[in-house]
Write a protein that holds these residues in place. Structure first.
Motif, PDB file in Angstrom:
ATOM      1  N   SER A 147       2.343   0.021  -5.856  1.00  0.00           N
ATOM      2  CA  SER A 147       1.052  -0.271  -5.240  1.00  0.00           C
ATOM      3  C   SER A 147       0.398  -1.473  -5.916  1.00  0.00           C
ATOM      4  N   HIS A 148      -0.633  -2.010  -5.288  1.00  0.00           N
ATOM      5  CA  HIS A 148      -1.396  -3.110  -5.868  1.00  0.00           C
ATOM      6  C   HIS A 148      -2.071  -2.646  -7.158  1.00  0.00           C
ATOM      7  N   ALA A 149      -2.526  -1.388  -7.165  1.00  0.00           N
ATOM      8  CA  ALA A 149      -3.168  -0.834  -8.370  1.00  0.00           C
ATOM      9  C   ALA A 149      -2.180  -0.746  -9.524  1.00  0.00           C
ATOM     10  N   THR A 204      11.194   1.113   1.581  1.00  0.00           N
ATOM     11  CA  THR A 204      12.452   1.542   0.951  1.00  0.00           C
ATOM     12  C   THR A 204      13.490   1.918   2.002  1.00  0.00           C
ATOM     13  N   ASP A 205      13.053   2.541   3.104  1.00  0.00           N
ATOM     14  CA  ASP A 205      13.985   2.891   4.175  1.00  0.00           C
ATOM     15  C   ASP A 205      14.584   1.634   4.802  1.00  0.00           C
ATOM     16  N   LEU A 206      13.740   0.637   5.020  1.00  0.00           N
ATOM     17  CA  LEU A 206      14.211  -0.626   5.584  1.00  0.00           C
ATOM     18  C   LEU A 206      15.201  -1.297   4.632  1.00  0.00           C
ATOM     19  N   PRO A 265       0.835  -1.210   0.000  1.00  0.00           N
ATOM     20  CA  PRO A 265       0.000   0.000   0.000  1.00  0.00           C
ATOM     21  C   PRO A 265       0.867   1.257   0.000  1.00  0.00           C
ATOM     22  N   PRO A 266       0.425   2.316  -0.682  1.00  0.00           N
ATOM     23  CA  PRO A 266       1.228   3.542  -0.769  1.00  0.00           C
ATOM     24  C   PRO A 266       1.677   4.091   0.585  1.00  0.00           C
ATOM     25  N   ASP A 314       2.932  -7.449   0.100  1.00  0.00           N
ATOM     26  CA  ASP A 314       2.333  -7.086   1.385  1.00  0.00           C
ATOM     27  C   ASP A 314       0.823  -6.943   1.199  1.00  0.00           C
ATOM     28  N   GLU A 315       0.066  -7.239   2.252  1.00  0.00           N
ATOM     29  CA  GLU A 315      -1.406  -7.162   2.176  1.00  0.00           C
ATOM     30  C   GLU A 315      -1.901  -7.905   0.931  1.00  0.00           C
TER      31      GLU A 315
END
Length: 200
Positions: free
Chosen positions: A91-93, A77-79, A69-70, A111-112
């Protein structure tokens, strides 16, 4: 798995890993890297993103595609920056768009996962096709509580173990679920699972 490598990562992240995370690392390390596929089914806030990227870092992965998700994309990205992994996040979209193509040799984290939709969803069907030819690890993440939904179970299983669902959704239902006739559709109503009390 190298204890020193895991210790190094823990120090970079300034955290201690939980037992369930260590179990996921061990499971991932036992699988052939190019075909490793796991589901991280943790509650919200339990560290799915950390577990996913650490698993890949322990495998020496330096580049990964992440569908998320946005609102969580900067955290991914930080991780990745902290762990020395280039995270290409969308995103999924965006993933569902026809012109979005992903390399078959780049590891993938979703994710999700439920946001890709069900059996007839465009996102799920695209993911299923991609997964069949992907020559890289896949890690699915989900905290959704609706895994007592047989359709969700089928979608997960068809990505993690495509060979086990070759007969399709209906065959999966009849082989694994208790059902009753649905007067409004060809697909039967699911009343439970044959061998298990719940999907968990």
């Amino acid at each position: 798995m190298s204890k020193n490598s895991l210790q190094e990562i823990a120090e970079k992240l300034s955290l201690e890993f939980f037992d369930y995370q260590r179990e996921a690392f061990q499971m991932f390390q036992k699988l052939p890297l190019l075909s490793a596929r796991i589901l991280l089914f943790y509650k919200t806030g339990a560290g799915k993103s950390v577990t996913a990227l650490t698993s890949l870092a322990l495998g020496g992965i330096k580049d990964v595609n992440v569908i998320a998700p946005p609102i969580t994309q900067k955290a991914w990205t930080d991780l990745g920056d902290t762990l020395g992994i280039k995270v290409n996040v969308m995103s999924h979209a965006k993933f569902r768009m026809k012109n979005t193509k992903l390399a078959r040799t780049t590891p993938l984290v979703v994710d999700e996962f439920h946001l890709l939709g069900g059996v007839h969803g465009t996102g799920y069907r695209k993911m299923r096709t991609l997964a069949r030819g992907l020559q890289a690890p896949i890690i699915l993440c989900s905290a959704t509580p609706n895994y007592n939904d047989a359709e969700r179970v089928y979608c997960i299983q068809s990505i993690l173990d495509p060979a086990s669902t070759k007969g399709g959704y209906l065959e999966f239902l009849y082989a694994n679920c208790t059902t009753e006739q649905n007067p409004f559709a060809m697909t039967p109503r699911v009343t439970g699972f044959q061998k298990y009390a719940s999907a968990t």
